[in-house]
Structure formats: structure tokens, C-alpha cells
Design an enzyme around this catalytic site. Structure first.
Site, PDB file in Angstrom:
ATOM      1  N   ASN A   9       0.862  -1.181   0.000  1.00 51.54           N
ATOM      2  CA  ASN A   9       0.000   0.000   0.000  1.00 51.54           C
ATOM      3  C   ASN A   9       0.900   1.232   0.000  1.00 51.54           C
ATOM      4  O   ASN A   9       1.477   1.577   1.029  1.00 51.54           O
ATOM      5  CB  ASN A   9      -0.891  -0.047   1.256  1.00 51.54           C
ATOM      6  N   TRP A  10       1.003   1.873  -1.147  1.00 47.94           N
ATOM      7  CA  TRP A  10       1.932   3.005  -1.270  1.00 47.94           C
ATOM      8  C   TRP A  10       1.388   4.271  -0.634  1.00 47.94           C
ATOM      9  O   TRP A  10       2.126   5.258  -0.488  1.00 47.94           O
ATOM     10  CB  TRP A  10       2.236   3.280  -2.750  1.00 47.94           C
ATOM     11  N   LYS A  11       0.104   4.278  -0.285  1.00 51.16           N
ATOM     12  CA  LYS A  11      -0.548   5.462   0.304  1.00 51.16           C
ATOM     13  C   LYS A  11      -0.292   6.696  -0.578  1.00 51.16           C
ATOM     14  O   LYS A  11      -0.188   6.569  -1.792  1.00 51.16           O
ATOM     15  CB  LYS A  11      -0.080   5.665   1.754  1.00 51.16           C
ATOM     16  N   HIS A  96      -9.617   1.066   4.728  1.00 50.53           N
ATOM     17  CA  HIS A  96      -8.354   1.280   5.453  1.00 50.53           C
ATOM     18  C   HIS A  96      -8.623   2.209   6.633  1.00 50.53           C
ATOM     19  O   HIS A  96      -9.420   3.145   6.527  1.00 50.53           O
ATOM     20  CB  HIS A  96      -7.297   1.879   4.521  1.00 50.53           C
ATOM     21  N   GLU A  98      -7.062   4.625   7.758  1.00 50.04           N
ATOM     22  CA  GLU A  98      -6.847   6.055   7.465  1.00 50.04           C
ATOM     23  C   GLU A  98      -8.072   6.638   6.756  1.00 50.04           C
ATOM     24  O   GLU A  98      -8.390   7.817   6.931  1.00 50.04           O
ATOM     25  CB  GLU A  98      -5.568   6.221   6.624  1.00 50.04           C
ATOM     26  N   GLU A 168      -5.431  -4.844  10.499  1.00 52.29           N
ATOM     27  CA  GLU A 168      -4.414  -3.828  10.757  1.00 52.29           C
ATOM     28  C   GLU A 168      -4.732  -3.088  12.051  1.00 52.29           C
ATOM     29  O   GLU A 168      -5.579  -2.189  12.068  1.00 52.29           O
ATOM     30  CB  GLU A 168      -4.380  -2.817   9.606  1.00 52.29           C
ATOM     31  N   GLY A 174       2.383   2.426  10.764  1.00 51.03           N
ATOM     32  CA  GLY A 174       3.334   3.521  10.600  1.00 51.03           C
ATOM     33  C   GLY A 174       3.992   3.971  11.901  1.00 51.03           C
ATOM     34  O   GLY A 174       4.640   5.010  11.932  1.00 51.03           O
ATOM     35  N   SER A 213       3.357  -1.900  10.393  1.00 51.67           N
ATOM     36  CA  SER A 213       4.805  -1.973  10.628  1.00 51.67           C
ATOM     37  C   SER A 213       5.384  -3.357  10.352  1.00 51.67           C
ATOM     38  O   SER A 213       6.300  -3.797  11.042  1.00 51.67           O
ATOM     39  CB  SER A 213       5.142  -1.502  12.050  1.00 51.67           C
ATOM     40  N   GLY A 234       2.855  -1.065   4.280  1.00 52.15           N
ATOM     41  CA  GLY A 234       2.873   0.361   3.963  1.00 52.15           C
ATOM     42  C   GLY A 234       4.297   0.823   3.695  1.00 52.15           C
ATOM     43  O   GLY A 234       4.838   0.648   2.604  1.00 52.15           O
ATOM     44  N   GLY A 235       4.926   1.405   4.714  1.00 55.47           N
ATOM     45  CA  GLY A 235       6.264   1.990   4.571  1.00 55.47           C
ATOM     46  C   GLY A 235       7.275   1.107   3.858  1.00 55.47           C
ATOM     47  O   GLY A 235       7.996   1.563   2.960  1.00 55.47           O
TER      48      GLY A 235
HETATM   49  P1  PGA Z   1       2.755   0.433   7.645  1.00 58.83           P
HETATM   50  O1  PGA Z   1       1.301   0.570   6.983  1.00 58.83           O
HETATM   51  O2  PGA Z   1       3.340  -0.874   7.114  1.00 58.83           O
HETATM   52  O3  PGA Z   1       3.519   1.622   7.189  1.00 58.83           O
HETATM   53  O4  PGA Z   1       2.560   0.381   9.118  1.00 58.83           O
HETATM   54  C1  PGA Z   1       0.487  -0.542   6.778  1.00 58.83           C
HETATM   55  C2  PGA Z   1      -0.852  -0.097   6.196  1.00 58.83           C
HETATM   56  O5  PGA Z   1      -1.410   0.912   6.657  1.00 58.83           O
HETATM   57  O6  PGA Z   1      -1.378  -0.713   5.249  1.00 58.83           O
END
Ligand code: PGA
Length: 250
Positions: A9-11, A96, A98, A168, A174, A213, A234-235
Site C-alpha cells: 500500500n503506497w498510500k 483502510h 486512514e 491492521e 506507521g 509496521s 505500507g512503509g
Molecule cells: P505500515 O502501513 O506498514 O507503514 O505500518 C500498513 C498499512 O497501513 O497498510
């Protein structure tokens, strides 16, 4: 049998040019990953068409990060499931945390989104998870169970067979704080049980990803758990080397 999947997930990161470069780097390394592990990348909307071109002929699947809750028409700023399919997507992330937290996405809206996505041939990567306050109050099982019931229980078995679930914990996204393998496994098992209560044996075939994470240093321990079938990353998905290292952690 359910499939192992690692999805990136590149956000809201990378320009179009950077995204195409990242996609090409992932393609170049994807031959190291065994066919039993599915690879998916989810760039921003603006990148979908050129990234689809960059991953053409590879094993990588293309996902969006969201889609509209309406079919088409006067909904300024929205992107429909049909548009995503026409851009080359086979998947879309939905719900998600977010989106739920910052853009007010409710379970009721997610019912519409999940149904529309599936009706247009997309597999939703449907996210659930509790926040820190809910975890500390010991409500995590209830929160996740409710999210599953409110949205996924409205689906037919045929629709449900298309869904990938991502657990998640919001407090791990993050933040560098990962759920322990034990914490993740117990909630993944709970999710599978809740799915089984409605859909029976189909629950055994549903891929349930862990997200929050997840990185090369902890993926092996997480993926070794019986009910964890991969990760939503994500990251660490913004570096091709790390993303592929995670995909090699089964
Ligand atoms: P993260 O994000 O790996 O940066 O914690 C995961 C996600 O929100 O899909």
C-alpha cells in the site's frame, strides 16, 4: 487452499515517475518470489495506468487504495470501480483505517463500496482493526467482529469468495510498533471464526493479511502463524528490496 499474498500500500507517496520506477524495480525482483505467493501493489490513482503498463506481463497484480460508493455520475473527485477495472486493477483496498479515521468512512458506506467493487470484478482488500484505546480497553475482538459483521455479513457466499481481509491494528500502522505474532494470530483466528459462523468452510479459503509496521525483520515470525496468510505493507513497500524480502518470508 488459500493463497499467500503480500500487498504493498503506497498510500500518498511517490510522483508518477517515481512510482513507475518503483513498480519496475518490483517487477525486476519478482522472479525471486515463488508462484505460491501473490504480489500486489497499490499505487495512488494517478499512477494506475502507467504502473499497469510497467507491470504488464509480470505476476504482479494491480490494486487501487479506495473506490467510490456510487456507480457513476455527478460525484466530483470520486473514482468508480468501473474506472479502476478499465485502468487495469484487479483489486482495491477498502476500509483502510486512514479512510475510516480521516475521511469518515462508515461501515454503511463500506457495504456499498465492497458490493460495487465485487460487482465490477474487483477483489476488495477489506481492512479491519482496532485503535489503541479499544485495544487497551480489551475490546479488540469485539471491534473487529463488528466490522466484519456490519460489512461482510451482507455479502453472498459468492461475493465473499472474492474478498481478502487485512487485519491492521491502528496503533501499529506507521508507528514502528508491530503486534506480536501471538497478538496477531489470536485475532486472525477470531476473524476466521467469525467468517466461518456465516460462510462455513469458505472461511478456510479466505486470505487474511496482517498489516502494521510489517517489515523484513518481523515478517517471518508473523507469516509462520497458521491464520496469517501474508501482509499489507505500507512503509516497507516503498523500497523494492524490502517489499520482496517480505514476500520471501513464508
Ligand atoms: P505500515 O502501513 O506498514 O507503514 O505500518 C500498513 C498499512 O497501513 O497498510
Amino acid at each position: 487452499m488459500r493463497k499467500n499474498i503480500v500487498a504493498g500500500n503506497w498510500k500518498m507517496n511517490t510522483t508518477v515517475a517515481e512510482g513507475v520506477e518503483l513498480a519496475k524495480a518490483v517487477v525486476a525482483k519478482s522472479s525471486e518470489v515463488p508462484a505460491s505467493t501473490g504480489l500486489i501493489i497499490a499505487p495512488p490513482f494517478t499512477h494506475l495506468v502507467p504502473v499497469a503498463e510497467a507491470i504488464k506481463g509480470s505476476v504482479i497484480g494491480l490494486s487501487a487504495q479506495n473506490c467510490a460508493d456510487k456507480e457513476k455520475g455527478a460525484y466530483t473527485g470520486e473514482v468508480s470501480a468501473d474506472m479502476l477495472v478499465s485502468a487495469g486493477c484487479a483489486y482495491t483496498i477498502l476500509g483502510h483505517s486512514e479512510r475510516r479515521q480521516y475521511y469518515g468512512e462508515t461501515d454503511a458506506k463500506l457495504v456499498e463500496k465492497v458490493k460495487l467493487a465485487i460487482a465490477h470484478g474487483l477483489s476488495p482488500i477489506f481492512c479491519v482493526g482496532e485503535n489503541l484505546e479499544e485495544r487497551e480497553a480489551g475490546r479488540h475482538f469485539d471491534v473487529v467482529t463488528e466490522q466484519i459483521k456490519n460489512v461482510l455479513y451482507t455479502l453472498s457466499a459468492e461475493e465473499m469468495a472474492k474478498v481478502i481481509i487485512a487485519y491492521e491494528p491502528v496503533w501499529a500502522i506507521g508507528t514502528g510498533k508491530t503486534a506480536t505474532a501471538g497478538q496477531a494470530q489470536e485475532i486472525h483466528a477470531c476473524i476466521r471464526k467469525v467468517v466461518a459462523e456465516k460462510f462455513g468452510e469458505l472461511a478456510e479459503d479466505i486470505t487474511i493479511l496482517y498489516g502494521g509496521s510489517c517489515k523484513p525483520s518481523n515478517a517471518k515470525e508473523l507469516f509462520a502463524c497458521p491464520d496469517i496468510d501474508g501482509g499489507l505493507i505500507g512503509g516497507a513497500a516503498l523500497k523494492a528490496d524490502d517489499f520482496i524480502a517480505i514476500a520471501l518470508s513464508f
